[in-house]
Design an enzyme around this catalytic site. Structure first.
Site, PDB file in Angstrom:
ATOM      1  N   TYR A 302      29.315  92.855  19.486  1.00  0.00           N
ATOM      2  CA  TYR A 302      28.065  93.127  20.167  1.00  0.00           C
ATOM      3  C   TYR A 302      27.659  94.585  20.022  1.00  0.00           C
ATOM      4  O   TYR A 302      28.513  95.470  19.957  1.00  0.00           O
ATOM      5  CB  TYR A 302      28.191  92.809  21.658  1.00  0.00           C
ATOM      6  N   GLU A 379      32.643  85.812  47.936  1.00  0.00           N
ATOM      7  CA  GLU A 379      31.406  85.053  47.773  1.00  0.00           C
ATOM      8  C   GLU A 379      30.294  85.524  48.695  1.00  0.00           C
ATOM      9  O   GLU A 379      29.109  85.280  48.403  1.00  0.00           O
ATOM     10  CB  GLU A 379      31.686  83.562  47.987  1.00  0.00           C
TER      11      GLU A 379
END
Length: 402
Positions: A302, A379
């Site tokens: 990349y 979370e």
């Protein structure tokens, strides 16, 4: 209520249960590479019934979900979430741990795609107030498979072409809820470097009759490290790590060849090209000095992930507006990992932001990092990512880079 008055934080909190349920379903059923069809099915099910135009990738299991605002054409913004996992055996003990042996969402892509799906649902509910187009890019193959590049080459970002792009990457050892970004290079290029040094094998007790490639390879590795330390400017850095050296079969035989494998990380095209040339020159030159030969090759990964300053400024303003000034942090130096969102940012001005997901107890820096079998996500922080997606899209559509 206008979009500028919308409490995206409250909307994200209201959707939090659904976001977590989707994240856990994806986490428990991880897939690798470009073919994440079960994950795609879960995401499409979460988007079912929404006013979205779905365009599927032919080369991958990815797709673009397009939302046309109800207030007519205007700017176009792209929001991206990746969905592939890693070949790691999970060791978290979570109730929703991977059910697929040797596969784990150890880079947070389960959270990325779940947050993006939640943002899509929230934004669809406000479709009538949106002027412009939002593209939700659900992309597999981020872990070395060039998924974003495939989708770009297919033309999935061409109609309409986005005017801005935004992505989030969670980090499990950054304080939960912290949003961090920087102007310019956020992440590095990711090239694989390879070399085979060919000597002359022989009896290990008679090295004078052989050309032993092992000390030649060792000398080359040290010379490469010296080159980085003494010839590469700190303002335009490079990291070159030789991570595997393979040679020989037994204790008393000098092998004919040694194979080297490593990774090269840079932050500019110029340094990348210079390091490719240096790697070839050093390895071949040292082999030649000792009467050996060498073949070198590169697997180009990349490009660097380059954040547009206008997008970073927008992220900072949004973070302060939504969560207070203390919620934003400027990253002082590039992170030498890589990301294929870089392909999108080569085409479209935008930025990737970091979202901290370390649990509130203990030292965040001591937490297991990404690409670790014990990586854990708080979370509770994901609602901030959902709100950030919504706010970035609507703020840009309404105001551009103002």
């Amino acid at each position: 209520m206008t979009l500028q008055q919308t409490d995206w934080t409250a909307a994200a909190e209201a959707a939090h249960g659904e976001t977590i349920a989707l994240r856990r379903a994806i986490h428990a059923d991880p897939e690798l590479g470009l073919d994440c069809h079960r994950t795609t099915a879960k995401l499409k099910a979460a988007l079912a019934g929404l006013p979205l135009d779905i365009r599927d990738s032919r080369r991958t299991s990815g797709f673009i979900a397009r939302l046309e605002g109800g207030k007519g054409r205007g700017r176009t913004v792209l929001l991206r979430g990746d969905m592939d996992a890693l070949p790691i055996h999970e060791n978290t003990g979570a109730d929703f741990a991977s059910r697929v042996a040797g596969h784990m969402h150890a880079c947070g892509h389960d959270t990325h795609s779940a947050m993006l799906a939640a943002a899509a649902r929230i934004l669809c509910a406000r479709r009538d107030d949106i002027a412009g187009t939002i593209l939700f890019m659900f992309q597999p193959g981020e872990e070395g498979e060039h998924g974003a590049r495939h989708m770009i080459e297919e033309g999935l970002l061409d109609d309409p072409a986005p005017d801005a792009a935004f992505a989030i990457h969670v980090f499990p050892n950054v304080p939960g809820g912290l949003i961090a970004c920087r102007v310019g290079a956020l992440l590095a290029s990711t090239d694989k470097v390879m070399a085979t040094i060919r000597g002359k094998g022989g009896h290990a007790a008679m090295p004078h009759d052989a050309i032993d490639p092992i000390p030649i390879a060792c000398e080359a590795v040290l010379a490469l490290q010296s080159h980085v330390a003494r010839r590469v400017p700190v303002a335009d850095p490079a990291i070159l790590s030789i991570t595997r050296m393979t040679a020989g079969d037994t204790h008393n035989v000098i092998p004919d060849t040694v194979d080297l494998l490593g990774t090269l990380r840079t932050l500019s095209p110029e340094r990348r090209d210079a390091m490719h040339a240096a790697f070839e020159r050093i390895v071949k030159g040292i082999a030649d000095v000792h009467g050996a030969t060498a073949d070198v090759s590169f697997d180009q990964g990349y490009p660097p992930t380059m954040n547009d300053p206008r997008a970073v400024a927008l992220i900072e303003r949004i973070a302060a507006d939504l969560f207070g000034p203390a919620a934003y942090h400027t990253i002082p130096a590039p992170i030498m990992g890589g990301e294929d969102f870089s392909y999108v940012l080569q085409q479209v001005p935008g930025a990737m932001a970091v979202l901290g997901v370390a649990p509130p107890d203990g030292d965040p820096a001591s937490r297991a990092p990404i690409h670790n079998a014990k990586m854990h996500v708080d979370e509770a922080s994901l609602a901030r990512g959902v709100a950030l997606h919504c706010a970035f899209a609507t703020r840009f559509l309404d105001e551009g880079w103002a």
